[in-house]
Design a protein around this motif. Structure first.
Motif, PDB file in Angstrom:
ATOM      1  N   GLN A   1       0.824  -1.219   0.000  1.00  0.00           N
ATOM      2  CA  GLN A   1       0.000   0.000   0.000  1.00  0.00           C
ATOM      3  C   GLN A   1       0.855   1.264   0.000  1.00  0.00           C
ATOM      4  O   GLN A   1       1.918   1.309   0.630  1.00  0.00           O
ATOM      5  CB  GLN A   1      -0.901   0.026   1.237  1.00  0.00           C
ATOM      6  CG  GLN A   1      -1.944  -1.065   1.251  1.00  0.00           C
ATOM      7  CD  GLN A   1      -3.019  -0.813   2.292  1.00  0.00           C
ATOM      8  OE1 GLN A   1      -3.206   0.308   2.758  1.00  0.00           O
ATOM      9  NE2 GLN A   1      -3.736  -1.850   2.656  1.00  0.00           N
TER      10      GLN A   1
ATOM     11  N   LEU B   1       0.043  10.145  -7.774  1.00  0.00           N
ATOM     12  CA  LEU B   1      -0.778   9.146  -8.475  1.00  0.00           C
ATOM     13  C   LEU B   1      -0.069   8.667  -9.736  1.00  0.00           C
ATOM     14  O   LEU B   1      -0.077   7.468 -10.046  1.00  0.00           O
ATOM     15  CB  LEU B   1      -2.150   9.742  -8.824  1.00  0.00           C
ATOM     16  CG  LEU B   1      -3.160   9.746  -7.680  1.00  0.00           C
ATOM     17  CD1 LEU B   1      -4.420  10.539  -8.072  1.00  0.00           C
ATOM     18  CD2 LEU B   1      -3.562   8.323  -7.271  1.00  0.00           C
TER      19      LEU B   1
ATOM     20  N   GLY C   1       0.617   5.040  -9.063  1.00  0.00           N
ATOM     21  CA  GLY C   1      -0.551   4.347  -9.612  1.00  0.00           C
ATOM     22  C   GLY C   1      -1.767   4.407  -8.711  1.00  0.00           C
ATOM     23  O   GLY C   1      -2.876   4.662  -9.182  1.00  0.00           O
ATOM     24  N   GLN C   2      -1.568   4.202  -7.430  1.00  0.00           N
ATOM     25  CA  GLN C   2      -2.707   4.214  -6.500  1.00  0.00           C
ATOM     26  C   GLN C   2      -2.263   4.789  -5.166  1.00  0.00           C
ATOM     27  O   GLN C   2      -1.126   4.540  -4.719  1.00  0.00           O
ATOM     28  CB  GLN C   2      -3.235   2.788  -6.278  1.00  0.00           C
ATOM     29  CG  GLN C   2      -4.469   2.727  -5.372  1.00  0.00           C
ATOM     30  CD  GLN C   2      -5.108   1.335  -5.298  1.00  0.00           C
ATOM     31  OE1 GLN C   2      -4.662   0.403  -5.976  1.00  0.00           O
ATOM     32  NE2 GLN C   2      -6.129   1.192  -4.491  1.00  0.00           N
TER      33      GLN C   2
ATOM     34  N   HIS D   1      -3.519   4.469  -1.367  1.00  0.00           N
ATOM     35  CA  HIS D   1      -4.451   3.679  -0.560  1.00  0.00           C
ATOM     36  C   HIS D   1      -4.984   4.455   0.634  1.00  0.00           C
ATOM     37  O   HIS D   1      -6.120   4.226   1.065  1.00  0.00           O
ATOM     38  CB  HIS D   1      -3.776   2.387  -0.086  1.00  0.00           C
ATOM     39  CG  HIS D   1      -3.365   1.498  -1.220  1.00  0.00           C
ATOM     40  ND1 HIS D   1      -2.233   1.707  -1.954  1.00  0.00           N
ATOM     41  CD2 HIS D   1      -3.972   0.402  -1.745  1.00  0.00           C
ATOM     42  CE1 HIS D   1      -2.132   0.783  -2.904  1.00  0.00           C
ATOM     43  NE2 HIS D   1      -3.173  -0.017  -2.792  1.00  0.00           N
TER      44      HIS D   1
ATOM     45  N   SER E   1      -9.982   8.974  -7.358  1.00  0.00           N
ATOM     46  CA  SER E   1      -9.256   7.718  -7.609  1.00  0.00           C
ATOM     47  C   SER E   1      -9.615   6.672  -6.563  1.00  0.00           C
ATOM     48  O   SER E   1      -9.712   5.481  -6.870  1.00  0.00           O
ATOM     49  CB  SER E   1      -7.746   7.947  -7.659  1.00  0.00           C
ATOM     50  OG  SER E   1      -7.258   8.373  -6.406  1.00  0.00           O
ATOM     51  N   MET E   2      -9.822   7.098  -5.319  1.00  0.00           N
ATOM     52  CA  MET E   2     -10.205   6.117  -4.286  1.00  0.00           C
ATOM     53  C   MET E   2     -11.556   5.497  -4.623  1.00  0.00           C
ATOM     54  O   MET E   2     -11.735   4.277  -4.514  1.00  0.00           O
ATOM     55  CB  MET E   2     -10.232   6.783  -2.905  1.00  0.00           C
ATOM     56  CG  MET E   2      -8.842   7.040  -2.341  1.00  0.00           C
ATOM     57  SD  MET E   2      -8.911   7.685  -0.649  1.00  0.00           S
ATOM     58  CE  MET E   2      -7.177   7.566  -0.184  1.00  0.00           C
TER      59      MET E   2
ATOM     60  N   ASN F   1     -11.135   3.098  -7.459  1.00  0.00           N
ATOM     61  CA  ASN F   1     -10.449   1.869  -7.022  1.00  0.00           C
ATOM     62  C   ASN F   1     -11.290   1.068  -6.037  1.00  0.00           C
ATOM     63  O   ASN F   1     -10.888  -0.017  -5.619  1.00  0.00           O
ATOM     64  CB  ASN F   1      -9.113   2.219  -6.351  1.00  0.00           C
ATOM     65  CG  ASN F   1      -8.097   2.768  -7.325  1.00  0.00           C
ATOM     66  OD1 ASN F   1      -8.061   2.361  -8.480  1.00  0.00           O
ATOM     67  ND2 ASN F   1      -7.290   3.711  -6.871  1.00  0.00           N
TER      68      ASN F   1
ATOM     69  N   GLY G   1     -10.223   3.088  -0.141  1.00  0.00           N
ATOM     70  CA  GLY G   1      -9.472   4.243   0.350  1.00  0.00           C
ATOM     71  C   GLY G   1      -9.688   4.434   1.836  1.00  0.00           C
ATOM     72  O   GLY G   1     -10.719   4.028   2.400  1.00  0.00           O
TER      73      GLY G   1
END
Ligand SMILES: NC(=O)c1ccc[n+]([C@@H]2O[C@H](COP(=O)([O-])OP(=O)(O)OC[C@H]3O[C@@H](n4cnc5c(N)ncnc54)[C@H](O)[C@@H]3O)[C@@H](O)[C@H]2O)c1
Length: 255
Positions: A12, A83, A87-88, A90, A135-136, A139, A142
């Motif tokens: 993460q 980002l 990429g992500q 968390h 984005s959370m 995905n 988050g």
């Protein structure tokens, strides 16, 4: 039965603002110790370098970027960069903050100082959340944790700007939590009483004495005691608690 690993941050990416000092630094260290890849954010570059060096020396993964959370364009730029790089994202632990003017009745508070306190403590909270939420939600995962304060629940005399900013944070997480509740995203606040960090060096001595006198445990809290709650709220384990303000007040607030 296998032990739960829901408090691990393995795999993460976790952002920690205010990571150069105090509670944010303790949270960054704890989350890195639990195998998170921590991106440390703060105004104070020298402090960030120290935090990252200490985490790295202990075998953890950390990097830093300087950020003024009271700059909306700065927040947008940094979140977009992270980002793109990772990429992500968390989780966020947002511990950047200032005490603002202290020891002054409201009618004597300088407006620019009042406004700056709100910009850092409240607007920064809002802008970070706005930049992370799309984005959370996409995905379907988050965790957002914002530092509020006992001051936002009870109010400390002579700290009208700070009280207002932290009450704003508490209200903010309550409503936003309901917006993202079905997206796998939780957003909570943490409300410490007085904690032994540099922020209190700028708080008037009579206000500090007042605050400690209100704590049944009878002492200041330590940054790692707050970091434990932050790390829980920023982890997978915090899946059914959202919109809440966690208490870390040595018994001062039992609500
Ligand atoms: N220490 C306490 O007694 C206490 C109690 C309740 C709540 N809190 C809250 O916990 C959070 C952390 O406080 P702390 O005690 O660790 O204080 P601290 O002063 O040790 O750390 C705060 C960090 O925020 C950074 N910062 C300040 N303005 C910034 C900005 N505009 N952009 C980015 N970074 C900025 C500072 O450089 C510093 O590294 C704050 O939100 C504070 O209000 C602290």
């Amino acid at each position: 039965m296998a032990a739960s690993n829901l408090t691990s941050f393995q795999g993460q990416v976790v952002l920690v603002t205010g990571a150069a000092s105090g509670i944010g630094k303790a949270a960054a260290e704890l989350i890195a110790a639990r195998e998170g890849t921590v991106v440390c954010l703060d105004l104070n570059e020298a402090g960030l370098k120290t935090t990252v060096a200490e985490i790295t020396a202990a075998g953890g993964k950390a990097s830093y970027k300087t950020l003024d959370v009271s700059s909306q364009s700065g927040v947008k730029k940094v979140i977009a960069e992270i980002l793109a790089e990772h990429g992500q994202i968390h989780a966020l632990a947002n511990s950047a903050g200032i005490s603002g003017p202290t020891g002054k009745p409201v009618e004597e508070v300088d407006w620019a100082a009042f406004q700056k306190t709100i910009e850092i403590n409240l607007f920064g909270t809002v802008w970070l959340t706005q930049e992370l939420m799309p984005s959370m939600k996409a995905n379907k995962y988050g965790r957002i944790v914002h530092l509020a304060s006992i001051a936002g629940k009870e109010g400390n005399p002579g700290m009208s700007a700070y009280n207002s900013s932290k009450a704003g944070v508490i209200g903010f997480v309550k409503g936003v939590a309901k917006e993202c509740a079905t997206f796998g995203v939780t957003i909570n606040a943490v409300a410490p009483a007085v904690i032994r960090t540099p922020i209190n060096e700028t708080v008037a001595p009579e206000i500090q004495a007042y605050m400690v006198s209100k704590i049944p445990v009878g002492r200041l809290g330590e940054p790692n005691e707050v970091a434990e709650i932050i790390a829980f709220a920023a982890s997978k384990a915090c899946s059914f608690t959202t919109g809440f303000t966690f208490d870390v007040s040595g018994g001062r607030a039992t609500y």
